[in-house]
Design an enzyme around this catalytic site. Structure first.
Site, PDB file in Angstrom:
ATOM      1  NE  ARG A 168      -3.850   2.262   0.941  1.00  0.00           N
ATOM      2  CZ  ARG A 168      -3.748   3.580   0.879  1.00  0.00           C
ATOM      3  NH1 ARG A 168      -2.652   4.153   0.444  1.00  0.00           N
ATOM      4  NH2 ARG A 168      -4.751   4.336   1.259  1.00  0.00           N
ATOM      5  CD  GLU A 196     -11.583   2.905  -2.357  1.00  0.00           C
ATOM      6  OE1 GLU A 196     -11.660   1.696  -2.652  1.00  0.00           O
ATOM      7  OE2 GLU A 196     -10.703   3.350  -1.595  1.00  0.00           O
ATOM      8  NE  ARG A 212      -3.480  -2.895   1.942  1.00  0.00           N
ATOM      9  CZ  ARG A 212      -4.394  -1.994   1.606  1.00  0.00           C
ATOM     10  NH1 ARG A 212      -4.834  -1.932   0.365  1.00  0.00           N
ATOM     11  NH2 ARG A 212      -4.871  -1.142   2.494  1.00  0.00           N
TER      12      ARG A 212
END
Length: 168
Positions: free
Chosen positions: A61, A69, A103
């Site tokens: 990330r 999004e 992540r």
């Protein structure tokens, strides 16, 4: 290992040995980890997958930014921009954290360029106010806004954190 005894005379060397071994495995506080590898996947405008030299995949990330999004305006454009920057290229990630989705979170460097910052400069990500500490990220966002680049071409773009909150 030197033997020691508790007050009752019982050996406690095994406890010390265990603690020494356990401490050796703990990462040092604030130690910066780096991942180097080839980008093999782009999930969206702020998440990539890297394959390192040991063939281990890392979901990363991008730190200090938040991209639209997928179903949001400019979501696909942001993903495509990140793909153009890093897909199928060798990158170095300066890992700063791990998020709740397991992540790695970090700054992605490709050919000497900070890809995280470049996404903001292109007007395809926000400086994530909650996490952005580098003033260059906020300054880049202001310049992109002023130039009406990318998502800033819209009168009132909705930040991804608000978009996510509305969908719940």
């Amino acid at each position: 290992m030197v033997k020691s005894f508790d007050r009752s005379g019982t050996e406690v060397w095994y406890v010390r040995a265990f603690l020494a071994a356990a401490l050796a495995w703990l990462p040092t506080a604030n130690a910066s980890q780096q991942i180097q590898g080839k980008v093999v996947g782009i999930s969206d405008g702020d998440t990539i997958t890297i394959l390192d030299s040991s063939r281990t995949q890392h979901r990363v990330r991008l730190h200090q930014i938040d991209a639209p999004e997928k179903r949001q305006d400019f979501g696909e454009a942001s993903k495509q921009s990140l793909s153009d920057l890093v897909f199928d290229k060798q990158v170095t990630v300066e890992v700063v954290d791990r998020d709740r989705y397991r992540r790695e979170v970090g700054t992605v460097w490709v050919e000497g360029m900070d890809a995280n910052l470049e996404q903001i400069k292109r007007g395809l990500a926000w400086a994530y106010r909650r996490y952005a500490r580098d003033p260059a990220y906020r300054a880049a966002e202001e310049r992109a806004r002023s130039a009406r680049r990318g998502l800033w071409s819209q009168p009132n773009p909705i930040p991804p954190w608000e978009f996510r909150h509305k969908r719940k």
